[in-house]
Design a protein around this motif. Structure first.
Motif, PDB file in Angstrom:
ATOM      1  N   GLY A   1      12.748  -3.608  -2.322  1.00 57.86           N
ATOM      2  CA  GLY A   1      11.715  -4.639  -2.333  1.00 57.86           C
ATOM      3  C   GLY A   1      10.360  -4.088  -1.942  1.00 57.86           C
ATOM      4  N   ILE A   2       9.334  -4.835  -2.302  1.00 60.48           N
ATOM      5  CA  ILE A   2       7.945  -4.529  -1.919  1.00 60.48           C
ATOM      6  C   ILE A   2       7.366  -5.805  -1.313  1.00 60.48           C
ATOM      7  CG2 ILE A   2       5.647  -3.866  -2.715  1.00 60.48           C
ATOM      8  CD1 ILE A   2       6.974  -2.356  -5.004  1.00 60.48           C
ATOM      9  N   VAL A   3       6.786  -5.691  -0.138  1.00 61.88           N
ATOM     10  CA  VAL A   3       6.233  -6.835   0.572  1.00 61.88           C
ATOM     11  C   VAL A   3       4.751  -6.578   0.825  1.00 61.88           C
ATOM     12  CG1 VAL A   3       6.839  -5.901   2.839  1.00 61.88           C
ATOM     13  CG2 VAL A   3       6.562  -8.365   2.574  1.00 61.88           C
ATOM     14  N   GLY A   4       3.958  -7.643   0.803  1.00 54.34           N
ATOM     15  CA  GLY A   4       2.506  -7.491   1.018  1.00 54.34           C
ATOM     16  C   GLY A   4       1.840  -8.807   1.337  1.00 54.34           C
ATOM     17  N   ASP A   5       0.510  -8.820   1.185  1.00 57.11           N
ATOM     18  CA  ASP A   5      -0.309  -9.994   1.481  1.00 57.11           C
ATOM     19  C   ASP A   5      -0.084 -10.498   2.908  1.00 57.11           C
ATOM     20  OD1 ASP A   5      -1.332  -9.876  -1.047  1.00 57.11           O
ATOM     21  OD2 ASP A   5      -0.018 -11.417  -1.869  1.00 57.11           O
ATOM     22  N   PHE A   6      -0.016  -9.560   3.856  1.00 60.45           N
ATOM     23  CA  PHE A   6       0.195  -9.946   5.247  1.00 60.45           C
ATOM     24  C   PHE A   6      -1.046 -10.632   5.798  1.00 60.45           C
ATOM     25  CE2 PHE A   6       3.192  -6.365   4.840  1.00 60.45           C
ATOM     26  CZ  PHE A   6       4.342  -6.971   5.314  1.00 60.45           C
ATOM     27  N   ARG A   7      -0.854 -11.777   6.410  1.00 69.09           N
ATOM     28  CA  ARG A   7      -1.962 -12.456   7.078  1.00 69.09           C
ATOM     29  C   ARG A   7      -2.137 -11.974   8.511  1.00 69.09           C
ATOM     30  NH1 ARG A   7      -1.580 -18.777   6.259  1.00 69.09           N
ATOM     31  NH2 ARG A   7      -3.507 -18.566   7.453  1.00 69.09           N
ATOM     32  N   ARG A   8      -1.142 -11.326   9.053  1.00 70.53           N
ATOM     33  CA  ARG A   8      -1.275 -10.659  10.352  1.00 70.53           C
ATOM     34  C   ARG A   8      -0.486  -9.350  10.287  1.00 70.53           C
ATOM     35  NH1 ARG A   8       2.150 -15.226  12.523  1.00 70.53           N
ATOM     36  NH2 ARG A   8       0.161 -16.155  13.118  1.00 70.53           N
TER      37      ARG A   8
ATOM     38  N   GLY B   1       3.556   5.747  -5.677  1.00 67.99           N
ATOM     39  CA  GLY B   1       3.663   5.602  -7.122  1.00 67.99           C
ATOM     40  C   GLY B   1       4.846   4.771  -7.567  1.00 67.99           C
ATOM     41  N   ILE B   2       5.333   3.881  -6.715  1.00 72.30           N
ATOM     42  CA  ILE B   2       6.484   3.036  -7.072  1.00 72.30           C
ATOM     43  C   ILE B   2       5.961   1.659  -7.480  1.00 72.30           C
ATOM     44  CG2 ILE B   2       8.561   1.918  -6.191  1.00 72.30           C
ATOM     45  CD1 ILE B   2       8.941   4.297  -4.353  1.00 72.30           C
ATOM     46  N   THR B   3       6.161   1.330  -8.729  1.00 74.69           N
ATOM     47  CA  THR B   3       5.701   0.041  -9.248  1.00 74.69           C
ATOM     48  C   THR B   3       6.836  -0.814  -9.777  1.00 74.69           C
ATOM     49  OG1 THR B   3       5.262   1.044 -11.408  1.00 74.69           O
ATOM     50  CG2 THR B   3       3.428   0.968  -9.832  1.00 74.69           C
ATOM     51  N   ARG B   4       7.984  -0.191 -10.060  1.00 75.06           N
ATOM     52  CA  ARG B   4       9.134  -0.925 -10.605  1.00 75.06           C
ATOM     53  C   ARG B   4      10.363  -0.650  -9.749  1.00 75.06           C
ATOM     54  NH1 ARG B   4       9.773   0.836 -16.691  1.00 75.06           N
ATOM     55  NH2 ARG B   4      11.554  -0.581 -16.427  1.00 75.06           N
ATOM     56  N   LEU B   5      11.233  -1.664  -9.681  1.00 76.93           N
ATOM     57  CA  LEU B   5      12.442  -1.532  -8.870  1.00 76.93           C
ATOM     58  C   LEU B   5      13.722  -1.618  -9.696  1.00 76.93           C
ATOM     59  CD1 LEU B   5      11.412  -3.803  -5.847  1.00 76.93           C
ATOM     60  CD2 LEU B   5      11.126  -1.337  -6.093  1.00 76.93           C
ATOM     61  N   ASP B   6      13.585  -1.837 -11.010  1.00 78.94           N
ATOM     62  CA  ASP B   6      14.785  -2.021 -11.823  1.00 78.94           C
ATOM     63  C   ASP B   6      15.601  -0.738 -11.971  1.00 78.94           C
ATOM     64  OD1 ASP B   6      12.863  -0.770 -13.295  1.00 78.94           O
ATOM     65  OD2 ASP B   6      12.946  -2.160 -15.005  1.00 78.94           O
TER      66      ASP B   6
ATOM     67  N   GLU C   1       0.828  -1.198   0.000  1.00 77.68           N
ATOM     68  CA  GLU C   1       0.000   0.000   0.000  1.00 77.68           C
ATOM     69  C   GLU C   1       0.867   1.256   0.000  1.00 77.68           C
ATOM     70  OE1 GLU C   1      -3.194   2.593   0.042  1.00 77.68           O
ATOM     71  OE2 GLU C   1      -3.035   0.490  -0.531  1.00 77.68           O
ATOM     72  N   ALA C   2       1.977   1.228   0.746  1.00 77.80           N
ATOM     73  CA  ALA C   2       2.892   2.372   0.729  1.00 77.80           C
ATOM     74  C   ALA C   2       3.467   2.588  -0.670  1.00 77.80           C
ATOM     75  CB  ALA C   2       4.013   2.140   1.737  1.00 77.80           C
ATOM     76  N   ALA C   3       3.841   1.492  -1.348  1.00 74.11           N
ATOM     77  CA  ALA C   3       4.371   1.612  -2.705  1.00 74.11           C
ATOM     78  C   ALA C   3       3.331   2.199  -3.644  1.00 74.11           C
ATOM     79  CB  ALA C   3       4.835   0.242  -3.203  1.00 74.11           C
TER      80      ALA C   3
END
Length: 409
Positions: free
Chosen positions: A202-209, A181-186, A175-177
């Motif tokens: 990196g971008i991390v997500g889909d947290f279950r907790r 407006g950050i969608t690419r890391l290359d 959500e922060a990304a």
């Protein structure tokens, strides 16, 4: 009513009028009959609703069993003891990894809500646009994705090398990304936390907790201490194997700081025994309500039958009154009849219930569990229901005058 060549034909209006007149002529009987229908439909609706509710409650209870997170935090003022070091160090995940049942652990230091610096995706501050975002900022050890059950969406999470070198790198929550407006890391994008630049790796997500980390900037603890003033560990989150949360909760304070075990606060999911007891209480409560509704339906049925009996035996009642029977004798007769019906219903119902339970358990290969106290008390409960149901019909029968009863016969 209309007369035709083929005979008499009743119109719709006449039919409705006659029906209403018949219903209003015996209002109490009509009310009892309607009440039986109302309770029957209500029981059907309640049965379906309570079954769904009970299923949801049971699923919720078992969801508690799968909650395998243990959270350890310092007690109020624990880190402020003079002459002692921090209660929890950044090596907390390594210490907890030695405990049997630990899957992953992460040590966290989070910026206080009132002191979170603004986060921007570039160094240019344009007063005409809103480029800065109020995002969470946290320092975390490398086990964050595993401990919070998230996944790397793009790039990678920083490693021990980044931490030891004090690298200015950051991992964004999904959500922060999106907000930045950050969608690419290359092309190695950067974010500015306050005035400090960090390269996004990196971008991390889909947290279950701990879904709040989806809108956070996560940086290595060494860099956070150097650049952002985030030093002490605020809490440790441990992901455990199913059933090991209680053991980890008891052993974690000793593993983290054996000399200061009383200064920890540990939050763990409920134990198996507690959850099992809660499930049993929920199910028993739900089906007790169903049983009481069924008793009410049975009472209305007995009241209807007894009232119909009073109407059909007006001549008999009048003859008994004429021969000297008192009102109490008539009332007692109908009350005893209702009680006998209730007694028979209680005995037969208890026997039928036992046979049904045993039959279902045999068909499903279950072990039957019967409450013998309830089975023994069922006849007495039937008598009580019969007496309550027969009270009004008995009162109606006792009010009949002999002459009026004989005329009505």
């Amino acid at each position: 009513m209309k007369r035709t060549a083929g005979g008499t034909r009743i119109g719709r209006g006449d039919l409705v009028d006659e029906s209403l007149a018949a219903v209003l002529a015996r209002p109490w009987r009509a009310a009892l009959t309607t009440l039986g229908t109302v309770l029957g439909i209500a029981t059907l609706v309640v049965t379906v609703g309570i079954a769904a509710t009970a299923g949801n409650r049971i699923v919720g209870r078992f969801d508690q069993l799968t909650a395998t997170a243990v959270t350890i935090t310092p007690a109020d003022g624990a880190d402020q003891v003079p002459g002692l070091g921090p209660l929890i160090g950044w090596d907390a995940p390594d210490r907890l990894a030695r405990l049997n049942g630990t899957v992953a652990a992460v040590a966290l230091a989070e910026a206080a809500p009132g002191s979170v610096p603004q986060v921007r995706a570039n160094a240019i501050q344009d007063p005409s646009t809103v480029s800065a975002r109020a995002l969470g900022v946290a320092a975390a050890t490398v086990g964050l994705p595993d401990a919070l059950r998230g996944r790397i969406i793009a790039g990678r999470f920083y490693d021990a090398g980044n931490i030891s070198r004090h690298d200015r790198v950051a991992v964004l929550g999904e959500e922060a990304a999106r907000q930045l407006g950050i969608t690419r890391l290359d092309d190695a994008p950067a974010v500015f936390v306050g005035s400090e630049p960090f390269t996004v790796i990196g971008i991390v997500g889909d947290f279950r907790r701990e879904q709040a980390f989806a809108a956070a900037v996560i940086v290595p603890p060494t860099t956070a201490a150097d650049r952002l003033g985030l030093t002490g560990v605020g809490r440790v989150v441990v992901d455990t194997e199913l059933g090991a949360a209680g053991l980890i909760a008891r052993q974690a304070p000793t593993a983290l700081n054996p000399g200061r075990t009383a200064e920890f606060r540990v939050a763990a999911p409920p134990g198996l025994e507690r959850a099992r007891g809660a499930v049993q209480d929920d199910v028993n409560g739900m089906f007790l309500v169903l049983g009481l509704l069924c008793l009410v339906v049975g009472a209305v049925g007995i009241a209807n039958v007894t009232l119909v009996g009073v109407m059909q035996r007006i001549g008999e009642i009048g003859l008994r009154r004429a021969l000297g029977a008192a009102r109490r004798h008539i009332a007692a007769q109908f009350l005893v009849e209702s009680a006998v019906l209730g007694l028979i219903g209680g005995i037969v119902g208890a026997a039928a219930g036992m046979v049904t339970v045993v039959g279902v358990c045999v068909a499903k290969d279950w072990t039957p569990v019967l409450d013998l106290g309830l089975v023994v008390a069922a006849p007495a409960a039937g008598v009580a229901v019969g007496l309550l149901a027969g009270a009004y019909p008995a009162w109606r029968a006792a009010r009949l005058e002999p002459l009026e009863a004989l005329r009505g016969a």
